[in-house]
Design a protein around this motif. Structure first.
Motif, PDB file in Angstrom:
ATOM      1  N   LEU A  57     -41.023  45.924 125.241  1.00 12.68           N
ATOM      2  CA  LEU A  57     -40.293  45.309 124.131  1.00 12.68           C
ATOM      3  C   LEU A  57     -38.941  44.812 124.616  1.00 12.68           C
ATOM      4  O   LEU A  57     -38.249  45.487 125.369  1.00 12.68           O
ATOM      5  CB  LEU A  57     -40.070  46.325 122.998  1.00 12.68           C
ATOM      6  CG  LEU A  57     -39.208  45.839 121.828  1.00 12.68           C
ATOM      7  CD1 LEU A  57     -39.959  44.809 120.995  1.00 12.68           C
ATOM      8  CD2 LEU A  57     -38.757  47.005 120.949  1.00 12.68           C
ATOM      9  N   LYS A  87     -43.683  52.381 124.150  1.00 11.69           N
ATOM     10  CA  LYS A  87     -43.620  51.235 125.057  1.00 11.69           C
ATOM     11  C   LYS A  87     -43.403  51.729 126.485  1.00 11.69           C
ATOM     12  O   LYS A  87     -42.277  51.786 126.985  1.00 11.69           O
ATOM     13  CB  LYS A  87     -42.478  50.286 124.645  1.00 11.69           C
ATOM     14  CG  LYS A  87     -42.653  49.651 123.270  1.00 11.69           C
ATOM     15  CD  LYS A  87     -43.920  48.804 123.185  1.00 11.69           C
ATOM     16  CE  LYS A  87     -44.130  48.235 121.802  1.00 11.69           C
ATOM     17  NZ  LYS A  87     -45.480  47.665 121.633  1.00 11.69           N
ATOM     18  N   ILE A  91     -38.107  49.340 127.219  1.00 14.86           N
ATOM     19  CA  ILE A  91     -37.460  48.636 126.106  1.00 14.86           C
ATOM     20  C   ILE A  91     -36.103  48.144 126.594  1.00 14.86           C
ATOM     21  O   ILE A  91     -35.276  48.938 127.051  1.00 14.86           O
ATOM     22  CB  ILE A  91     -37.277  49.563 124.888  1.00 14.86           C
ATOM     23  CG1 ILE A  91     -38.639  50.022 124.356  1.00 14.86           C
ATOM     24  CG2 ILE A  91     -36.479  48.859 123.789  1.00 14.86           C
ATOM     25  CD1 ILE A  91     -38.554  51.107 123.294  1.00 14.86           C
TER      26      ILE A  91
END
Length: 260
Positions: A57, A87, A91
């Protein structure tokens, strides 16, 4: 019969014309690279929370330098995302300086137009993208007694009315700006993550506030409805120095969609 000599030429021209039309018809349409980030609010909750499709992300923070969010709010945003999102690829937060000097108070359509002109990071490959604009003005929905702190308006798009937040702090020194920023940012993130029951697909629905739909009925929850009455906002954030946590049912709803 005297036109017979021209018949082969006419056939060739017709054939070329047909081939040209066929070629034009088969030209693949140009894909809209923004399409994945132009969907209704809440529909990408599972993609954001889980690693089923997107393992990474990127969050873009866009602002006029004068209205840059505090370092504390940015750090707490990173912590919130890493705590709730699955994730494994990581991130990351990128910052974009945009020059928006005119237009306030902003309508949501104007906010969309600003995003369209200035957003630089879009969902691509296995990386999903979220855009947060820190507006140098207020919402057009504000009145003399009501204010809007932030709005999640698309599946990966949020506006934070940073000037409004700062004006509240300026007029009420007992409010901590970083706490107000963090609470507003994380609350709006909760909406793009599907809270509360945004797409009518939560596993727990009994904590949705019947008087304020898509918000949590638990007063101390992050997703509790923040009254847009200026006095109520001041009372809620007076002397507060920490961001409200998600209540257990909100956390369970996120986990059911692939979050932590």
């Amino acid at each position: 019969m005297r036109f017979t000599p021209y018949t082969p030429l006419l056939c060739v021209l017709l054939f070329l014309g047909l081939m040209s039309c066929k070629s034009d018809d088969e030209t693949p349409p140009v894909e809209d690279f923004k399409a994945e980030n132009r969907k209704p609010l809440g529909v990408s909750a599972e993609d954001l929370l889980s690693d089923d499709i997107y393992s990474t992300l990127t969050v873009e923070l866009a602002f006029n330098e004068t209205y840059r969010p505090s370092n504390v709010a940015i750090a707490e945003l990173q912590d919130f995302l890493e705590t709730r999102l699955n994730k494994p690829g990581g991130i990351s937060i990128v910052q974009t300086n945009v020059d928006i000097s005119q237009g306030a108070p902003f309508t949501i359509q104007e906010i969309r137009d600003i995003e369209d002109e200035n957003r630089t990071v879009y969902t691509e490959g296995d990386t999903m993208a979220v855009y947060i604009f820190f507006a140098n003005g207020s919402s057009s929905n504000d009145t003399q007694t009501t204010v809007t702190l932030g709005t999640a308006y698309q599946n990966t798009s949020i506006v934070i009315y940073e000037k409004t937040l700062r004006d509240l702090v300026l007029n009420n020194p007992t409010i901590d700006l970083a706490t107000l920023e963090s609470t507003t940012i994380q609350h709006e993130l909760g909406h793009i993550l599907g809270l509360v029951n945004l797409q009518n697909d939560d596993i727990h629905t009994d904590h949705e506030d019947p008087s304020n739909s898509k918000h949590c009925v638990v007063e101390e929850c992050l997703m509790y409805f923040e009254s847009n009455n200026g006095r109520a906002i001041v009372a809620r954030f007076n002397q507060r120095n920490s961001v409200p946590a998600l209540d257990p049912l909100c956390i369970a709803d996120l986990q059911a969609k692939g979050g932590k």
